[in-house]
Scaffold this active site. Structure first.
Site, mmCIF file in Angstrom:
data_model
loop_
_atom_site.group_PDB
_atom_site.id
_atom_site.type_symbol
_atom_site.label_atom_id
_atom_site.label_comp_id
_atom_site.label_asym_id
_atom_site.label_seq_id
_atom_site.Cartn_x
_atom_site.Cartn_y
_atom_site.Cartn_z
ATOM 1 N N ASP A 11 -4.776 4.106 2.361
ATOM 2 C CA ASP A 11 -5.753 3.310 1.616
ATOM 3 C C ASP A 11 -5.944 3.923 0.237
ATOM 4 O OD1 ASP A 11 -7.811 1.188 1.402
ATOM 5 O OD2 ASP A 11 -9.178 2.877 1.256
ATOM 6 N N GLY A 44 -7.906 -1.893 -7.300
ATOM 7 C CA GLY A 44 -8.121 -3.296 -7.678
ATOM 8 C C GLY A 44 -7.826 -3.649 -9.122
ATOM 9 N N CYS A 74 -5.444 -1.337 3.131
ATOM 10 C CA CYS A 74 -5.951 -1.593 1.783
ATOM 11 C C CYS A 74 -5.515 -3.002 1.420
ATOM 12 C CB CYS A 74 -5.359 -0.577 0.808
ATOM 13 S SG CYS A 74 -5.718 -0.886 -0.932
ATOM 14 N N CYS A 185 -11.739 -6.407 1.530
ATOM 15 C CA CYS A 185 -11.490 -5.040 1.075
ATOM 16 C C CYS A 185 -12.034 -4.135 2.161
ATOM 17 C CB CYS A 185 -12.201 -4.770 -0.257
ATOM 18 S SG CYS A 185 -12.103 -3.040 -0.801
#
Length: 271
Positions: A11, A44, A74, A185
């Site tokens: 992640d 992101g 992720c 998320c």
């Protein structure tokens, strides 16, 4: 035996721990290796090429630990890197978007589904495509929530600041007649009480990471690589972070309701 090999989870930071929490509960015989790239979080806002490169670095790190399966815990990395990595690895590779989409379609009564995620995940339209693949006539409302990951990574998810940011960010979803919202998320379940309170009790929240563990279980059986208590009566878990082990351990122990996690700092290079 190959069944004793660990499952790898990667992640951008601590968010994938929400998937690990479910894995420990559903798969008690499995050993887990977790790598959180907290030094370079959040993913992101980053360009897709950079996210792919970082995801490969994490993947190679865990491959050297002889994992039997890789879970890309992720959403941003799943959106841009899953297909490439799945194609090139000999072990099963699972992302979090399809399981979350499948669960949302099943849960929704009016087929009006919201998706909240990072800029990268929302921009990719991966959830929208997955949802329309399962329910072509579903109405999908997507919303980027770029401030949520930093709240979690700085361990402010119980704070009044977090409550205010969640309220302000989710305002555009009000009056959209949604009945289901995907937490797109894996960091977001740590904010779940605030999100639920803001959207209302009538909204069904779908934890994409938790849904993924069901698929992990299915694939372990399908490939005959599930560990049993006879294979390994004492499964071992190990946690790695590219950032501060102290902050990682505080969040990990809090979220997993443990006091035994002591993560190992690792440098993946390429910063």
């Amino acid at each position: 035996m190959t069944n004793n090999r660990p499952i790898g989870f990667i992640d951008s930071g601590v968010g994938g721990l929400t998937v690990v929490k479910e894995a420990i509960k559903q798969l008690p015989n499995e050993s887990i290796l977790y790598l959180g790239d907290t030094a370079r979080c959040p993913y992101g806002p980053r360009p897709a090429e950079q996210v792919i490169a970082y995801t490969w670095q994490m993947t190679r790190f865990l491959l050297e630990k002889n994992i039997k399966m890789l879970v890309i815990a992720c959403n941003t990395a799943t959106a841009v890197a899953l297909e490439e990595i799945k194609e090139k690895l000999a072990i099963p590779v699972i992302g979090v978007i399809l399981p979350g989409s499948r669960a949302a379609v099943k849960a929704s009564k009016n087929q009006r589904i919201g998706v909240i995620g990072t800029n990268g995940t929302i921009k990719s339209d991966s959830y929208k495509r997955a949802l329309h693949g399962k329910a072509p006539h579903a109405s999908v409302v997507s919303l980027a929530c770029p401030k949520f990951v930093p709240i979690v990574e700085s361990k402010q998810y119980h704070s009044s600041v977090a409550k205010k940011i969640v309220a302000e960010t989710l305002r555009p979803l009000k009056n959209k007649r949604l009945d289901t919202v995907i937490l797109g998320c894996t960091h977001y379940p740590l904010l779940r009480p605030l999100i639920q309170n803001e959207l209302g009790a009538h909204i069904q929240l779908i934890d994409s990471g938790a849904e993924t563990v069901g698929e992990v279980s299915t694939l372990l059986d399908y490939f005959s690589i599930a560990a049993t208590s006879q294979d390994d009566p004492h499964p071992q878990h190990a946690f790695f972070t590219t950032g501060s082990p102290k902050i990682f351990d505080e969040i990990a122990n809090d979220w997993l309701d443990l006091d035994t996690i002591s993560s190992i700092h690792t440098d993946l290079g390429g910063f």
